[in-house]
Structures are given as structure tokens and as C-alpha cells.
Motif scaffolding. Structure first.
Motif, PDB file in Angstrom:
ATOM      1  N   ASP A 173     -59.628 -35.250  11.858  1.00 22.01           N
ATOM      2  CA  ASP A 173     -58.925 -36.507  12.134  1.00 22.01           C
ATOM      3  C   ASP A 173     -58.756 -36.772  13.632  1.00 22.01           C
ATOM      4  O   ASP A 173     -58.096 -37.743  14.022  1.00 22.01           O
ATOM      5  N   GLY A 174     -59.340 -35.907  14.468  1.00 18.27           N
ATOM      6  CA  GLY A 174     -59.242 -36.089  15.918  1.00 18.27           C
ATOM      7  C   GLY A 174     -58.041 -35.426  16.548  1.00 18.27           C
ATOM      8  O   GLY A 174     -57.911 -35.400  17.779  1.00 18.27           O
ATOM      9  N   SER A 175     -57.146 -34.879  15.738  1.00 21.88           N
ATOM     10  CA  SER A 175     -56.017 -34.130  16.291  1.00 21.88           C
ATOM     11  C   SER A 175     -56.522 -32.789  16.818  1.00 21.88           C
ATOM     12  O   SER A 175     -57.602 -32.335  16.442  1.00 21.88           O
ATOM     13  N   PHE A 176     -55.762 -32.171  17.694  1.00 23.26           N
ATOM     14  CA  PHE A 176     -56.208 -30.880  18.242  1.00 23.26           C
ATOM     15  C   PHE A 176     -55.018 -29.977  18.500  1.00 23.26           C
ATOM     16  O   PHE A 176     -53.881 -30.427  18.630  1.00 23.26           O
ATOM     17  N   ARG A 177     -55.347 -28.693  18.573  1.00 23.13           N
ATOM     18  CA  ARG A 177     -54.345 -27.685  18.893  1.00 23.13           C
ATOM     19  C   ARG A 177     -54.937 -26.697  19.887  1.00 23.13           C
ATOM     20  O   ARG A 177     -56.108 -26.318  19.777  1.00 23.13           O
ATOM     21  N   ILE A 178     -54.118 -26.273  20.836  1.00 27.43           N
ATOM     22  CA  ILE A 178     -54.528 -25.264  21.812  1.00 27.43           C
ATOM     23  C   ILE A 178     -54.474 -23.897  21.131  1.00 27.43           C
ATOM     24  O   ILE A 178     -53.476 -23.544  20.500  1.00 27.43           O
ATOM     25  N   ILE A 179     -55.551 -23.120  21.250  1.00 25.77           N
ATOM     26  CA  ILE A 179     -55.537 -21.775  20.670  1.00 25.77           C
ATOM     27  C   ILE A 179     -55.583 -20.687  21.732  1.00 25.77           C
ATOM     28  O   ILE A 179     -55.410 -19.510  21.417  1.00 25.77           O
ATOM     29  N   ASP A 180     -55.799 -21.074  22.998  1.00 24.94           N
ATOM     30  CA  ASP A 180     -55.783 -20.078  24.070  1.00 24.94           C
ATOM     31  C   ASP A 180     -55.608 -20.785  25.404  1.00 24.94           C
ATOM     32  O   ASP A 180     -56.025 -21.944  25.571  1.00 24.94           O
TER      33      ASP A 180
END
Length: 289
Positions: free
Chosen positions: A252-259
Motif C-alpha cells: 500500500d506504499g506504507s513503510f517501516r524502518i528496520i535498521d
């Protein structure tokens, strides 16, 4: 521009897994750019820096990560020296500290829990739903490949925790595996420099495991300006100026930082980045005079 005496402390090679040449390159390019600005740069490697009881320079730029070096840099900062990246920011990038800082500052991140490596409970594994778990050593950055490991089951996760405990690693971060496109980014806070790319497309062998688990990039559309703002906020939350990291872009174009890392290699963009890195270092050091 008046001459400015600066000490540069590069990264010890054991803290540059798979990136020794790249880390050396961005550091050397930055030093050369500072010299072009009229700075006098002296380089001191981490071990030599520890042995030197009298550090004359009050302005230091560093990629150091050795804990003893970080502590010495912090002591110098507390006594008035200026360090970029701040040694306090470097310590904030150790995994447990990073997880706490990003969560406390409402940065969109993968669902994560900090546990002691002797953890035998089920609550954390029950809370994380989905395809699997990422287990990361909590007390430091990744030095060995196993310091960031994927576990398809809680049994695998517990085995990784046991292995960490045998290595005297006190705690670990257990994170939810996110489905989506992996994007890598580099930035220099306080400048307009921001570079992002799909690491699978650049044969980044470091990410082969993630690609095998998640399959090839789908190139989901997303707001790159928003990613830059979130990455800038994240670097500010931990207190570093020169940073890089990874994010997962959802369908859906959302994002999350994983590092998020203090001063990474900038390998695919170092020629463009070095001038921006040197500029923010020079600007901060001259403003403090």
C-alpha cells in the motif's frame, strides 16, 4: 577559510563486515574534501587513538565503533570536544538502544521486542504474527553474519538466542518479518543529500537471505520525500548526522524502518556523498568556534 585542525578516527576493520574497502573509501574521500576546505586533518586509527593519552584536537570526525573508543570519545565530548558523529549517537545505534529510541520517538518501525538471551517464554512469539522473526544481537552492531538472523519458527529463534548467550551477548531484539520491498538509504542530516535504492538490483550479497525469504522486489510506489523525512527524524532521534538504513515498503506504499546505522559505507553514492558529509562537518565545527 581559516585552517581548522581536525582529528579523523576511521573504523577498525573488524567492525566493517563485508565493507572494509567501502568504509575506508568514504572516510578517505571525506578527509580529502575537508582538506580542500582548508582543514588540517590528522588520522588516528582506533587502537592508536586509545593509546594516546593527550588528544590535542577539539574537533573529531569518526566512524569508530569499538566500545572503548566510543567511551573515550564521549569523555572528550563531555570535556568540550566536538565529535561527528557524536559518540553518544553512535552508542544509541547499538540495537537495543536503537529500538528504544525509535519506538520512543514514534518512528514507524517493525514490531520489535527486547529480550534477555536466556529468554524462554512464549509471550513475545505469541505477539508477533506472520512469516517469521528476525533476531539481532542487542548490545552492539552486527559483527558476524549470525548477529542478524532469520528464524522461521520460535524453535529456531530460541536456538539463535541460546547461541547468543553462549557468546556472552546479554540481550537480543526480536522483530517481526515484514513483507514488501527492501529499500536501502543513505543521508546526511542538515543537508539535502538523500540517496535510496533497491539493494537486490545492485547485487548486494548482504541481502541475499532477505531476498530468498521475500522474493524479488515488486517496486511498490511510495513517497520518497516522506521516507527522507522519516529517516531524518530517525537520525535525529538517536543523535547522528551521517546515517544509513533500511526500510520495507508495503504493497500500500506504507513503510517501516528496520535498521539505522551511524556512518555507513555510502558505497553506491560515495562520490556524491563525501562533499555533503565534509560540508556538514565543517559547518558544525566552524559554528562551534
Amino acid at each position: 577559510m581559516s585552517e581548522l585542525n581536525i582529528l579523523g578516527v576511521p573504523r577498525n576493520r573488524k567492525f566493517s563486515p563485508n565493507h572494509i574497502g567501502n568504509d575506508d573509501a568514504i572516510f578517505s574521500l571525506t578527509a580529502k574534501e575537508l582538506e580542500k576546505m582548508g582543514c588540517k586533518v590528522r588520522i588516528s586509527f582506533e587502537d592508536d587513538f586509545l593509546k594516546n593519552e593527550n588528544i590535542a584536537e577539539r574537533h573529531i570526525f569518526t566512524m569508530a565503533r569499538q566500545k572503548e573508543v566510543v567511551k573515550k570519545l564521549q569523555a572528550l565530548e563531555e570535556n568540550g570536544a566536538q565529535v561527528i558523529n557524536s559518540a553518544f549517537g553512535i552508542e544509541n545505534c547499538f540495537r537495543t538502544n536503537l529500538t528504544n529510541a525509535l519506538n520512543q520517538n514514534n518512528i514507524p518501525v517493525a514490531e520489535s521486542y527486547i529480550v534477555p538471551t536466556d529468554y524462554t517464554g512464549d509471550d513475545v512469539f505469541d505477539a508477533i504474527t506472520g512469516k517469521g522473526y528476525w533476531i539481532k544481537r542487542g548490545d552492539f552492531h552486527a559483527i558476524h553474519k549470525e548477529d542478524v538472523s532469520f528464524a522461521a519458527s520460535r524453535e529456531e529463534a530460541r536456538e539463535i538466542l541460546r547461541e547468543y548467550a553462549l557468546r556472552d551477548i546479554p540481550d537480543a531484539v526480536i522483530s517481526k518479518h515484514l513483507i514488501g520491498d527492501l529499500v536501502k538509504f543513505y543521508g546526511v542530516r542538515g543537508t539535502d543529500f538523500f540517496f535510496w535504492f533497491y539493494p537486490y538490483d545492485n547485487n548486494h550479497h548482504k541481502y541475499v537471505e532477505y531476498q530468498n525469504i521475500n522474493s524479488a522486489s515488486a517496486y511498490y510506489p511510495f513517497d520518497a520525500e516522506r521516507l527522507q523525512q522519516v529517516a531524518t527524524d530517525a537520525s535525529g532521534a538517536v543523535g547522528i548526522d551521517i546515517y544509513g538504513g533500511d526500510a520495507i515498503i508495503g504493497k500500500d506504499g506504507s513503510f517501516r524502518i528496520i535498521d539505522l546505522n551511524d556512518w555507513p559505507s555510502f558505497a553506491p553514492c560515495r562520490d556524491q556523498a563525501a562533499g555533503h558529509i565534509a560540508s556538514i562537518i565543517y559547518e558544525k565545527f566552524t559554528k562551534s568556534n
